[in-house]
Structures are given as structure tokens and as C-alpha cells.
Motif scaffolding. Structure first.
Motif, PDB file in Angstrom:
ATOM      1  N   GLU A  45       2.224  -6.574  -1.691  1.00 43.50           N
ATOM      2  CA  GLU A  45       2.227  -5.329  -0.920  1.00 43.50           C
ATOM      3  C   GLU A  45       2.721  -4.163  -1.773  1.00 43.50           C
ATOM      4  O   GLU A  45       2.185  -3.053  -1.712  1.00 43.50           O
ATOM      5  N   ASN A  49       0.348  -0.962  -3.068  1.00 42.94           N
ATOM      6  CA  ASN A  49       0.717   0.429  -2.820  1.00 42.94           C
ATOM      7  C   ASN A  49       0.780   1.232  -4.119  1.00 42.94           C
ATOM      8  O   ASN A  49       0.342   2.377  -4.175  1.00 42.94           O
ATOM      9  N   LYS A 105      -3.132   6.155   5.164  1.00 43.72           N
ATOM     10  CA  LYS A 105      -4.442   5.561   4.868  1.00 43.72           C
ATOM     11  C   LYS A 105      -5.284   5.302   6.118  1.00 43.72           C
ATOM     12  O   LYS A 105      -6.267   4.566   6.059  1.00 43.72           O
ATOM     13  N   GLY A 113      -4.499  -0.519   1.166  1.00 43.56           N
ATOM     14  CA  GLY A 113      -3.779  -0.608   2.437  1.00 43.56           C
ATOM     15  C   GLY A 113      -4.673  -0.119   3.555  1.00 43.56           C
ATOM     16  O   GLY A 113      -5.585   0.662   3.332  1.00 43.56           O
ATOM     17  N   GLY A 118       2.179  -2.943   5.455  1.00 39.67           N
ATOM     18  CA  GLY A 118       2.618  -3.716   4.286  1.00 39.67           C
ATOM     19  C   GLY A 118       4.068  -3.538   3.891  1.00 39.67           C
ATOM     20  O   GLY A 118       4.855  -4.486   3.955  1.00 39.67           O
TER      21      GLY A 118
HETATM   22 MG    MG Z   1       0.336  -0.918   1.728  1.00 40.43          MG
END
Ligand code: MG
Ligand code: ADP
Length: 539
Positions: A45, A49, A105, A113, A118
Motif C-alpha cells: 500500500e 501510493n 483518486k 489506488g 490503503g
Molecule cells: Mg493507496
């Protein structure tokens, strides 16, 4: 009877829980099922990112990950991921890290993502295993300051709780984000998965520098092998095929003061609806194009929605919101890792399902250091929006295609073979089977494209294999024929009664042989010549 029912109802306990509490309780749905999987998920995660913050904004990624033991006794590990991405505005940081389902997002644009979940799962997991808060350091390009936060999540309220914050002057021109969390986990068993994830990530991000320092102080480094980076995706408006009634109503209600004529609303809020399409739709729905939004009745809205959904002359969704890797990037990544004997990649044209655009890319790697596939099928490397999918392979649409839709024998491939297939699906909406995002559902449109992409690259491999077999065969013949040349030349010279012609005849026969070979294969003249020579020496 009635009384029994009443008391049964009054015994029910009704309550509501916050999204943070929900995911805290049911963390396995987000991929945090056990200490091994959770460790892997935390690293993934954070890296996802970091990469979203870089390559999706046109920045060549430099990502550093460090994992260190954080306690003498307990199996506590501190995981720090640093990127050179766009950074996060300080007023946003607490929500980005402390409020489940908060994201930048949720727009029509490809990204790794998509749920706004996340990093909050990471923070929650740290909180429930070690109780230590997340630390974030971040700055953006034109900021004069660097910001620092230490925070945790109030699970009941689904709100961030800031424990410490600070800011200091930038002394050098830095932008990016550093995130640190401390979790309890099973590094010993998670290590292999994490290394696998990194290596697979490096395959499709050959334009990134990625460095991992392990608790054992090993350094694993993937350095950038190309500066070619795919063009970042652009945000797009929804396609009329992709909306539902609820979304449609929200768009209408959120449209300023409702004074806008419905025709303009349609053309400015959707892709693929220009003035003439809008007119056609409104005509079918029997609604005046100049009618203002707030004047539409409930039944008009319903009617308009139904017509929009059933109208079948739209242009397909635009693919500018997608960012496929392209052939060059795919091949560069595979070349670095497998140095294959044969390599080929394709990016298919955009298609769509339910109004969502998608693109399938595939690559094939054969020979060299490509690992032998253990089963009766190639090694499958699955990717969705540039994220490697490692778990749940058997339920994924790509695996189904490889197993059921492709007849490998007809491509001259017999297993085990040193063969790997990469499939990358990118879309504004990947139909994942769960929020853990590990396997993709069997949507007919996607399945078809995956199949065509795999067949396209495999056909190229077959062409190569056929050529290879043919060349081998030609070489064998050259060897046999070449052996006879001196003998035949000698005999002909004797028949002609001119011993001195032997060398000329030999040269002429060699030329003929070369002609014969070059008509049938790509074997070069030099190679044929050298075979003839070596055979002669042998004689
Ligand atoms: Mg994420
Ligand atoms: P998602 O990635 O699905 O949006 P996350 O919970 O992982 O959800 O992240 C929430 C938001 O925090 C992201 O949408 C992004 O705006 C921001 N964010 C997280 N990590 C970073 C980072 N390293 N750089 C820039 N922004 C980040």
C-alpha cells in the motif's frame, strides 16, 4: 403470537459503525488477514501510493523503502517509504492518513489506488498491533516549508487524531513524502512475498529507482533502465453508459443553482454527448432542451435517465484517462530481469465495458533467464493499473484465459518451457473481486481482449520458434551437402579430364549451395561459408 414477535424485535440491538470500525473489524477483506499477508499489504500500500504520487504526475520515481526491527523482544518492525512525488498539502494530510474512504483518486482517471482505503488500513493495523502512530513528512514543489505529522485514527468517529505536528524551512529543493509505521508482523515469512512484489513491480516500472533495505541490512536495488515513462492519464468526465440513476441525480442536484438548461448540462457533464447527441436524447425523452434543471420533474429525470442508458449511438469512452505502459517500457522491464532469447509486447486498442474504458497489454518472454514454468502453462505475471497481483491467481480472469482459452500446443509450445506471459490491464475501474484487489472478475469484454492480447504475442513467439526450427534444418542440410562438394568436384574434374578444374567446380558448387540456402532461410552467407569450410577441413 403478536407478543412473541414484539419481544423478539425488542431484543435486537441496532447500531451503526463507522467505516473505520468496519474495516478494522473485517480487515481480511482489505488483505490484512494474517501477520504474513498484512506485512506484505502494508509495504504494498505504501509503495503503491509512492508510485502514484510520482509516475502518475510525470515524475520519474525514486522510492526508498526501509524495514527495520523496532523492538528487542517483540516482532515489531518499522517500515518507512520515501518518495519524490508531488507531496500532500498539510491541511489534507490528517484526512489522507486518518479518515477511511478519503482519497484524491475518486476521479475518472487510472491510478493504483482507488478506494481511499490503503494507507488507512496500514495505520489501523499499526494501531491494533503496536499502538504506534503513523509519521508523515511531506512537502510540495513550491512550498517553502516541510511539514511533519504524527497521528492516529479515532476508530469510532473515523476521524484523525493529531498527536504532534511541526514544520520547518526547506534548505534544499525537495518535494515528496516520507511515511513511517510500526507494525507487528512475521518478517521471516513475509520477506519472500515482499521481494517478489518488488521484483514484479520493477518489471513494469523500469523507469523507477527502487531501493529496499531489509532488517538484515541487505540492500535490494532496482535502478532505472529507461527514462521513457508513459504519458500520465488525464481526468475525464463519465461516459453515459457508465452511470447509474443515483449518480445521475447527484450530478443534477450538485449542478450549481439548477438554472442550467438540460441540454447544456448533458453536453458539459458527460463525454461522448455533443449538442446533436443531446438533442437526439432529449427528443426521445420528450423534454425541451431549454428546460432548466430544477424544473425537471422526478418522472422526467427517470425518463431521461432511461433514454440515456438505452441510447446506442455514443462514441465509445475516451482512453485519455488511461495510461498504458507501451511496448518500449514493457520490453525494457522484462529484458532487465530475464534477458530473454525472445521478447515481444503489444498494447491493444482501447475498449470498454459498462462505459468504463480499458486497455489490455501483454508481453511474452522466452528463454534466456526466463524461469521454467512448473505446470502445464506459462508463468503468468498479472498486473492491474501497474500494480502486480500476486495472490488469488487461480480465480483471476487472466489465469482462466491462459488455462482455458489458449491452445498452447498449437503455438509449438510444450511444457515445461522457459516462458512467461505478462498481462497488464488498465482501466478507470478495474473489476476486482474484492477490496484486497488481488484478482480480476471474468467480464466478457475484458476476457476477450486478454485472450486476443495473449494470442497476439504468442503468435509472434511461434513465428520465431518456427524460424528457429527451420534454420536448424537448413544448417543440417548444408552440413550434409557440403560434405559431398569436394568429392563431387573431384569426380567431375576426372570426368571432364581436367584435373585443374577441380577448385573452380568446388567454388561453383559452394556458390550454388549458398544460393539454395539463402532462398530458404535467413542463415547468413558467412555462416554457410564457415560450415562449408569446417566440413572440408573435417574431410
Ligand atoms: Mg493507496
Ligand atoms: P487511495 O490510494 O486509494 O487513494 P490511500 O488511503 O492509500 O487511498 O491514500 C489516500 C490519499 O492520500 C491518496 O488518494 C493520496 O491523495 C494521498 N497520499 C497517500 N500517500 C501519498 C504519497 N506518498 N504521496 C502523495 N499523496 C499521498
Amino acid at each position: 403470537m403478536g407478543a412473541v414477535l414484539m419481544s423478539a424485535i425488542s431484543e435486537e440491538k441496532y447500531m451503526s459503525i463507522s467505516p473505520a470500525e468496519f474495516f478494522y473489524k473485517y480487515r481480511e477483506v482489505a488483505g490484512f488477514a494474517n501477520p504474513v499477508k498484512a506485512f506484505y499489504q502494508v509495504v504494498k500500500e505504501l509503495i503503491d501510493n509512492a508510485l502514484d504520487a510520482t509516475d502518475m504526475h510525470g515524475i520519474l520515481p525514486d522510492v526508498k523503502i526501509s524495514i527495520e526491527k523496532a523492538d528487542e523482544v517483540q516482532e515489531y518492525y518499522k517500515i518507512t517509504v520515501e518518495d519524490n512525488g508531488i507531496g500532500i498539502p498539510p491541511d489534507v494530510v490528517p484526512y489522507a492518513f486518518g479518515k477511511v474512504l478519503f482519497s484524491s483518486k475518486y476521479v475518472m482517471k487510472q491510478s493504483r489506488g482507488m478506494y481511499g482505503l490503503g494507507v488507512k488500513m496500514v495505520v489501523l493495523y499499526a494501531q491494533m498491533t503496536t499502538g504506534r502512530p503513523v509519521e508523515v513528512i511531506t512537502s510540495r514543489e513550491n512550498y517553502r516549508m516541510i511539514y511533519y505529522f504524527k497521528l492516529r485514527i479515532d476508530i469510532n468517529k473515523n476521524e484523525p487524531v493529531i498527536i504532534e505536528r511541526g514544520a520547518w524551512r526547506k534548505t534544499r529543493d525537495w518535494h515528496g513524502t516520507v511515511v513511517s509505521v510500526t507494525i507487528e508482523g512475521d518478517w521471516g515469512r513475509a520477506k519472500q512475498r515482499i521481494l517478489e512484489y518488488l521484483s514484479r513491480t520493477s518489471i513494469i516500472t523500469p523507469y523507477a529507482n527502487i531501493t529496499l533495505i531489509t532488517p538484515e541490512n541487505e540492500i535490494i536495488h532496482y535502478s532505472r533502465v529507461t527514462n521513457a515513462m508513459p504519458k500520465p492519464p488525464r481526468e475525464s468526465k463519465p461516459h453515459p453508459r457508465g452511470i447509474d440513476l443515483e449518480m445521475f441525480k447527484t450530478l443534477i442536484n450538485n449542478n450549481g443553482n439548477g438554472e442550467e438548461p438540460v441540454e447544456e448540462f448533458l453536453t458539459s457533464n458527460f463525454q461522448s454527448i455533443g449538442p446533436s447527441t443531446a438533442r437526439a436524447i432529449l427528443n426521445l425523452a420528450k423534454i425541451d432542451p431549454y428546460k432548466k434543471l430544477h424544473e425537471l420533474t422526478e418522472s422526467e429525470i427517470q425518463r431521461l435517465f432511461n433514454i440515456i442508458k438505452s441510447y446506442d449511438k455514443y462514441k465509445p469512452p475516451s482512453a485519455t484517462s488511461l495510461s498504458p505502459l507501451g511496448r518500449e517500457v514493457l520490453e525494457a522491464g522484462l529484458k532487465r530481469i530475464f534477458e530473454p532469447e525472445f521478447l515481444y509486447a503489444v498494447t491493444r486498442s482501447p475498449r470498454s465495458y459498462e462505459g468504463n474504458p480499458f486497455i489490455v497489454e501483454a508481453a511474452i518472454s522466452y528463454g534466456g533467464n526466463t524461469p521454467m514454468s512448473p505446470q502445464e502453462q506459462p508463468i503468468i505475471l498479472r498486473y492491474a493499473n501497474r500494480v502486480p497481483l500476486i495472490y488469488d491467481e487461480s480465480t483471476d480472469v487472466v489465469t482462466q484465459v491462459v488455462k482455458e482459452d489458449v491452445n498452447w500446443e498449437s503455438y509449438m509450445i510444450s511444457f515445461p518451457a522457459p516462458l512467461a506471459i505478462v498481462v497488464h490491464i488498465c482501466s478507470t475501474k478495474i473489476p476486482f473481486k474484492g477490496v484486497g484487489k488481488e484478482s480480476i472478475a471474468d467480464i466478457p469484454e475484458i476476457r476477450r481482449e486478454v485472450k486476443l492480447a495473449i494470442m497476439e504475442v504468442t503468435r509472434e513467439l511461434k513465428r520465431y520458434l518456427v524460424k528457429k526450427v527451420k534454420e536448424k534444418e537448413v544448417m543440417r542440410r548444408v552440413e550434409i551437402l557440403a560434405k559431398y562438394i569436394p568429392e563431387v568436384a573431384r569426380s567431375l574434374a576426372i570426368i571432364l579430364g581436367d584435373n585443374s578444374s577441380k577448385n573452380r567446380i568446388e567454388a561453383a558448387l559452394t556458390r550454388k549451395l549458398i544460393e539454395y540456402v539463402s532462398r530458404r532461410s535467413n542463415v547468413s552467407v558467412e555462416i554457410v561459408n564457415s560450415i562449408v569450410k569446417s566440413v572440408k577441413i573435417g574431410v
